[in-house]
Design a protein around this motif. Structure first.
Motif, PDB file in Angstrom:
ATOM      1  N   ASP A 116      37.696  39.007  39.306  1.00 27.04           N
ATOM      2  CA  ASP A 116      36.435  38.507  38.770  1.00 27.04           C
ATOM      3  C   ASP A 116      35.822  37.474  39.702  1.00 27.04           C
ATOM      4  O   ASP A 116      36.496  36.523  40.136  1.00 27.04           O
ATOM      5  CB  ASP A 116      36.656  37.875  37.388  1.00 27.04           C
ATOM      6  CG  ASP A 116      37.120  38.901  36.369  1.00 27.04           C
ATOM      7  OD1 ASP A 116      36.580  40.015  36.386  1.00 27.04           O
ATOM      8  OD2 ASP A 116      38.024  38.584  35.570  1.00 27.04           O
TER       9      ASP A 116
ATOM     10  N   CYS B 207      34.773  45.538  28.552  1.00 27.54           N
ATOM     11  CA  CYS B 207      36.022  44.915  28.094  1.00 27.54           C
ATOM     12  C   CYS B 207      37.220  45.391  28.925  1.00 27.54           C
ATOM     13  O   CYS B 207      38.257  45.805  28.385  1.00 27.54           O
ATOM     14  CB  CYS B 207      36.269  45.199  26.614  1.00 27.54           C
ATOM     15  SG  CYS B 207      34.995  44.561  25.508  1.00 27.54           S
TER      16      CYS B 207
ATOM     17  N   THR C 211      28.651  44.444  38.167  1.00 32.66           N
ATOM     18  CA  THR C 211      28.277  43.092  37.790  1.00 32.66           C
ATOM     19  C   THR C 211      29.281  42.549  36.777  1.00 32.66           C
ATOM     20  O   THR C 211      29.941  43.310  36.061  1.00 32.66           O
ATOM     21  CB  THR C 211      26.870  43.055  37.176  1.00 32.66           C
ATOM     22  OG1 THR C 211      26.877  43.794  35.950  1.00 32.66           O
ATOM     23  CG2 THR C 211      25.835  43.643  38.121  1.00 32.66           C
ATOM     24  N   ALA C 212      29.388  41.240  36.725  1.00 34.50           N
ATOM     25  CA  ALA C 212      30.290  40.618  35.758  1.00 34.50           C
ATOM     26  C   ALA C 212      29.882  40.968  34.332  1.00 34.50           C
ATOM     27  O   ALA C 212      30.731  41.146  33.455  1.00 34.50           O
ATOM     28  CB  ALA C 212      30.290  39.100  35.960  1.00 34.50           C
ATOM     29  N   ALA C 213      28.581  41.103  34.114  1.00 38.92           N
ATOM     30  CA  ALA C 213      28.093  41.451  32.778  1.00 38.92           C
ATOM     31  C   ALA C 213      28.552  42.854  32.388  1.00 38.92           C
ATOM     32  O   ALA C 213      28.947  43.098  31.241  1.00 38.92           O
ATOM     33  CB  ALA C 213      26.569  41.359  32.729  1.00 38.92           C
TER      34      ALA C 213
ATOM     35  N   ALA D 253      31.231  44.422  33.520  1.00 33.59           N
ATOM     36  CA  ALA D 253      32.674  44.371  33.284  1.00 33.59           C
ATOM     37  C   ALA D 253      32.977  43.794  31.910  1.00 33.59           C
ATOM     38  O   ALA D 253      33.878  44.257  31.201  1.00 33.59           O
ATOM     39  CB  ALA D 253      33.349  43.543  34.372  1.00 33.59           C
ATOM     40  N   SER D 254      32.215  42.781  31.514  1.00 28.47           N
ATOM     41  CA  SER D 254      32.410  42.172  30.197  1.00 28.47           C
ATOM     42  C   SER D 254      32.054  43.152  29.098  1.00 28.47           C
ATOM     43  O   SER D 254      32.743  43.241  28.075  1.00 28.47           O
ATOM     44  CB  SER D 254      31.547  40.915  30.081  1.00 28.47           C
ATOM     45  OG  SER D 254      31.640  40.354  28.791  1.00 28.47           O
ATOM     46  N   ARG D 255      31.002  43.928  29.316  1.00 30.17           N
ATOM     47  CA  ARG D 255      30.567  44.901  28.313  1.00 30.17           C
ATOM     48  C   ARG D 255      31.610  46.005  28.134  1.00 30.17           C
ATOM     49  O   ARG D 255      31.814  46.505  27.031  1.00 30.17           O
ATOM     50  CB  ARG D 255      29.231  45.503  28.732  1.00 30.17           C
ATOM     51  CG  ARG D 255      28.602  46.406  27.689  1.00 30.17           C
ATOM     52  CD  ARG D 255      27.188  46.796  28.060  1.00 30.17           C
ATOM     53  NE  ARG D 255      27.134  47.582  29.290  1.00 30.17           N
ATOM     54  CZ  ARG D 255      26.660  47.148  30.444  1.00 30.17           C
ATOM     55  NH1 ARG D 255      26.207  45.893  30.541  1.00 30.17           N
ATOM     56  NH2 ARG D 255      26.632  47.907  31.504  1.00 30.17           N
TER      57      ARG D 255
ATOM     58  N   LYS E  25      40.514  45.621  30.980  1.00 30.91           N
ATOM     59  CA  LYS E  25      41.789  44.910  30.927  1.00 30.91           C
ATOM     60  C   LYS E  25      42.805  45.648  31.787  1.00 30.91           C
ATOM     61  O   LYS E  25      42.719  46.864  31.974  1.00 30.91           O
ATOM     62  CB  LYS E  25      42.305  44.833  29.485  1.00 30.91           C
ATOM     63  CG  LYS E  25      41.425  44.029  28.543  1.00 30.91           C
ATOM     64  CD  LYS E  25      42.014  44.026  27.132  1.00 30.91           C
ATOM     65  CE  LYS E  25      41.138  43.237  26.172  1.00 30.91           C
ATOM     66  NZ  LYS E  25      41.684  43.249  24.781  1.00 30.91           N
TER      67      LYS E  25
ATOM     68  N   THR F 231      32.503  41.902  39.626  1.00 26.25           N
ATOM     69  CA  THR F 231      33.907  42.170  39.317  1.00 26.25           C
ATOM     70  C   THR F 231      34.332  43.438  40.034  1.00 26.25           C
ATOM     71  O   THR F 231      33.583  44.414  40.086  1.00 26.25           O
ATOM     72  CB  THR F 231      34.109  42.362  37.796  1.00 26.25           C
ATOM     73  OG1 THR F 231      33.809  41.135  37.135  1.00 26.25           O
ATOM     74  CG2 THR F 231      35.547  42.759  37.490  1.00 26.25           C
TER      75      THR F 231
END
Length: 258
Positions: free
Chosen positions: A134, A164, A156-158, A160-162, A166, A139
């Motif tokens: 990250d 989730c 984009t980090a956004a 990757a967050s969307r 792992k 990411t």
């Protein structure tokens, strides 16, 4: 996830019953044939054959009258259509029951979910997330696709967050064939492309302007590149030749189970 085609007597399928339904609605065999995708002659033949096998006509032709004549279904045809509707409902229930059973078989359901995905990206690889890096804005995620091969995606980090993302999670890597560059000789140079998968050319399918070149990787997976015919000729690309498929991390899209 699970589909099945229902037929009666091996020949009466959904299109045949769509023909009956269209006749019932329009009163015209010509209009019904066009709506169901038959020629007029083809509609007559299938109705005649089905009527012979049923030992009862399925269609009655009417002439004259204010509407200029037409066609209507016989009692036998209506009964056949009602039976089909009931069978369709039973069939749908059966498929739903079997799909529920499939979803309980984790080793099969995951595979079937991957196969059921429809996307224009020619190259699709299933794997597990083995690395996540990250940054403040981006990411990088690396998938192990088996047999020592990995694919790295940058997003984009956004995003990757969307998703989730792992470690250990299942994901699909999608790469368009136009994003893949083939290298047959590095000539002592190193490339900046994050993904470099070495293998052997197993297919050269020439088109009018470009060719689809398949490179088989260790373990049997194949990655396809879209290459101009001029480039194929210039590099002398041929089956059995060693080649490395390269593509940027930004060219990789990741998909995860919803």
């Amino acid at each position: 996830m699970l589909q099945g085609e229902l037929r009666l007597a091996g020949r009466l399928d959904a299109r045949f019953f769509a023909l009956l339904r269209a006749i019932d609605a329009s009163g015209s065999l010509q209009k019904a044939a066009r709506a169901a995708g038959y020629s007029y002659k083809g509609a007559w033949l299938i109705l005649e054959t089905a009527g012979n096998l049923a030992r009862s006509p399925l269609l009655v032709s009417q002439t004259g009258g204010r509407g200029g004549g037409g066609s209507r279904l016989t009692y036998a045809a209506r009964h056949l259509l009602e039976t089909w509707d009931q069978l369709q409902a039973r069939h749908a229930g059966f498929l739903a029951e079997q799909e529920a059973w499939l979803l309980q078989q984790s080793h099969l359901s995951n595979l079937l979910r991957r196969l059921s995905m429809k996307a224009t990206a020619r190259n699709q690889f299933a794997g597990l997330v083995t690395e996540l890096h990250d940054g403040p804005a981006t990411t990088q995620a690396t998938l192990d696709i088996g047999h020592g091969q990995t694919v790295t995606a940058s997003m984009t980090a956004a995003a990757a967050s969307r998703l989730c993302l792992k470690l250990g999670a299942e994901a699909l890597a999608l790469v368009k064939s136009s994003e893949v560059v083939l290298v047959t000789d590095f000539a002592g140079y190193k490339l900046s492309a994050r993904n470099q998968l070495a293998g052997t050319i197993s297919r050269v399918q020439k088109g009018a302007v470009s060719s689809l070149v398949g490179v088989t990787l260790p373990g049997g997976a194949t990655i396809t590149a879209s290459v101009t015919n001029d480039a194929v000729d210039a590099l002398g690309l041929a089956v059995g030749q060693a080649a490395t498929a390269t593509f940027k991390a930004y060219a990789v899209m990741l998909a995860v189970p919803a």
